[in-house]
Design a protein around this motif. Structure first.
Motif: not given
Length: 252
Positions: A120, A176, A249, A252
């Motif tokens: 993230g 992302e 990002c 995650v």
């Protein structure tokens, strides 16, 4: 330094809006002489920043301008952007500015940035695209200087029109939520003399390479740079540089 003086007042609010000021650690990958790493350290004194660059000459200037007693949250270290040797998932943010257009393996740098980012974490790429340099100059050849230069410099591994590709490349690297942001640096928003000084330094640093790679006369290239700088210094004329930033990002 002239380039940083021009861009930072416009770039800093964008970085703030992206949340950089709320993070703990950041890597300036390919930090050069530390102009932006130093500004980030001043703006966000709680942010621990590592500036990494391959060239000791750059790092010597960076350390001299940013001594540890004044910048306790800033460190400069020699390292390769392709293989930093840093542990996995170390940084909350990785900043890559004015770098990718000059490297042959941009995907390799982005992969390394992804590796050292926490899940993230923020990737910020400031990408150069010299087609976004516009000058109200009467000489048509001078106005097309960077189009001429692009053809020759591609043979040296430098793509002056890389900026428009950065968004696609960041997504291809597996990041992302990528978003593109435009940064307009122009004679209405920045000091004309600073803008012109940047062009003077570009002339001194790059005119010989452009002349060699395009088979143009050096004096001709220098004259074109001087015409662009004169346009910037003329209060009746307009000039701008549209820069592209891509933020994304890590997965995650």
């Amino acid at each position: 330094s002239a380039q940083a003086e021009m861009i930072w007042p416009i770039e800093q609010p964008l970085l703030q809006s992206l949340g950089l000021g709320h993070l703990r650690t950041a890597l300036d990958l390919g930090c050069g002489t530390g102009e932006i790493a130093g500004r980030m350290a001043e703006t966000w004194p709680h942010l621990e920043i590592l500036g990494l660059d391959l060239y000791e000459g750059h790092l010597a200037v960076a350390r001299d301008k940013h001594p540890t007693d004044r910048y306790p949250n800033l460190e400069f270290r020699r390292g390769d952007a392709y293989a930093t040797g840093l542990p996995d998932q170390t940084f909350d943010a990785v900043v890559v500015r004015h770098l990718l257009h000059a490297l042959p393996d941009r995907a390799g740098v982005l992969a390394e940035a992804r590796r050292v980012l926490v899940p993230g974490g923020l990737l910020y790429v400031l990408a150069e695209d010299y087609a976004g340099l516009l000058f109200d100059v009467d000489d048509a050849e001078a106005a097309c200087l960077f189009h001429h230069a692009r053809t020759g410099l591609l043979n040296r591994g430098t793509d002056l029109f890389h900026g428009r590709k950065a968004f696609r490349e960041v997504q291809a690297a597996g990041f992302e939520a990528a978003r593109a942001h435009s940064l307009l640096v122009d004679t209405e928003r920045c000091d004309r003399e600073t803008f012109a000084r940047m062009l003077d330094h570009w002339r001194d640093g790059y005119a010989a390479v452009i002349a060699e790679t395009t088979e143009r006369e050096l004096e001709e290239i220098e004259r074109w740079f001087d015409m662009l700088a004169a346009t910037v210094r003329d209060p009746d004329r307009y000039a701008c540089w549209l820069l592209l930033a891509v933020a994304a990002c890590s997965p995650v």
